[in-house]
Structures are given as C-alpha cells and as structure tokens.
Design an enzyme around this catalytic site. Sequence first.
Site, PDB file in Angstrom:
ATOM      1  N   ASN A  60       5.003 -34.024   0.890  1.00 33.16           N
ATOM      2  CA  ASN A  60       5.295 -33.273   2.113  1.00 33.16           C
ATOM      3  C   ASN A  60       4.365 -33.763   3.219  1.00 33.16           C
ATOM      4  OD1 ASN A  60       6.288 -31.231   3.827  1.00 33.16           O
ATOM      5  ND2 ASN A  60       4.633 -29.851   3.253  1.00 33.16           N
ATOM      6  N   HIS A  62       2.493 -32.529   6.752  1.00 30.05           N
ATOM      7  CA  HIS A  62       2.104 -31.264   7.397  1.00 30.05           C
ATOM      8  C   HIS A  62       1.305 -31.576   8.667  1.00 30.05           C
ATOM      9  CE1 HIS A  62       1.059 -27.083   7.769  1.00 30.05           C
ATOM     10  NE2 HIS A  62      -0.200 -27.458   7.988  1.00 30.05           N
ATOM     11  N   SER A 122      -1.466 -34.346   7.612  1.00 27.16           N
ATOM     12  CA  SER A 122      -1.764 -34.573   6.196  1.00 27.16           C
ATOM     13  C   SER A 122      -0.476 -34.873   5.452  1.00 27.16           C
ATOM     14  CB  SER A 122      -2.377 -33.310   5.565  1.00 27.16           C
ATOM     15  OG  SER A 122      -3.481 -32.841   6.307  1.00 27.16           O
ATOM     16  N   ASP A 179       1.228 -25.684   0.918  1.00 27.83           N
ATOM     17  CA  ASP A 179       0.429 -26.804   1.432  1.00 27.83           C
ATOM     18  C   ASP A 179      -0.910 -26.948   0.710  1.00 27.83           C
ATOM     19  OD1 ASP A 179       2.437 -27.447   3.294  1.00 27.83           O
ATOM     20  OD2 ASP A 179       1.686 -25.955   4.687  1.00 27.83           O
TER      21      ASP A 179
END
Length: 190
Positions: free
Chosen positions: A108, A110, A137, A146
């Site tokens: 992912n 972020h 990130s 996260d």
Amino acid sequence: MTRTPIVVLISGTGSNLAALLSAAREPECPYVVVGVIADRDATGLDHARSAGIPTEVVRLADHPDRAAWDRALVAAVRALDPQLVVLAGFMKLVGPQVLDAFGGRIINTHPALLPSFPGAHGVQDALAHGVKITGVSVIEVDAGVDTGRILAQVAVEVLDEDTEDTLHERIKSVEQPLLVDVVRKLTTIR
Ligand code: GRF
C-alpha cells in the site's frame, strides 16, 4: 522476457496507477499490470481502459456485509492470478479473506511518514498537527491500519502556505516514482 503479473486496486484519480502503467510500457519493466479493480466508479479506471487492461468495480454497497465484499474482492483478484497486489489510493481496508489469500504479497502507498498519521486523512492530519516534514510511505499490508512493514519512504517539506491540496500534490509527485521503484524491485525475478 517473463514479466511478473500485478493487480492494482484504486479508488480515486489513479495518478499512481498511471505512473505504474507508464513504467510498464518500458521494454525492461519487470512487471505487467494484468488488471485494475476499484471499489467505486473511480475516474482512474480510465487509465486502465485506455491501455486495454481489464477493469472491475467491486462495490461494498452491492454486498450484504463486509465479509461478502471481501470474498468478492478475493475472487476478482484471484481471477487475474497476480504475484503482487498494489493498493494505489484504495480507500478501503481489506479484510481477513484478502489477507489470507494474498498476505505478504499486498503493498500500500500512504501519503505520510508512517507510523505518523495513519488512516484515510494522512495529509490533512499532518497539516493540522503542524509538522514541518511529512512524506510518503510504501508498506506491506497487514491486519492493522497502515501498520505493516515499511518498505520505502521519502520526506516532503511542509510549506507555510500549504493547503491540503498543494501538499498532497507535492507528495504525489514523489509518491509515484517511489511506488514504481518498489514495485519494480519486488517484481524483479532474481
Ligand atoms: C495517494 O496519495 C494515496 O497515497 C492516497 O490517495 C492518493 C491517491 O491518488 N491514499 P491517486 O488516485 O493515485 O491519484
């Protein structure tokens, strides 16, 4: 050259998807985007459509509950048989079924320097806190919000005159190459 198949999940404008698709057009790119899935009619799906890449929308509202949506998402991703699943502005938490099916192979991006400012409002929260440095990130996805292992980060300075939009645009301009770089590394067969 055999390229590693990846699937990209989006919710928004898909600028990160566009960067991944653009890099994938280079002859030496180690990955190929085999499908793009969204949880809504995301404008970013147009990037995939114009590249002739299969798209699918799996809406939470079309399912009786989150577990059923999660199962539908697993089925949609599994049908594309990717080695890596890239959440690129996918604004929903994936559930246990997705983690069971693809755990360790989902990343992912972020728009903040985790572990600071996790969640859906990373840019807004950083601005509200008054930090002078924030960033982006790229992480592995785990069951938390996260909280997964950090794979790469880049810092971005917060300017006095920044709004959420101006800051987010500057973050996105470093986020796109960073995400491409991480995906390239993870899909390079050694
Ligand atoms: C990105 O900054 C992502 O990190 C955040 O939302 C943004 C999505 O942008 N969660 P896009 O849809 O890739 O343009």
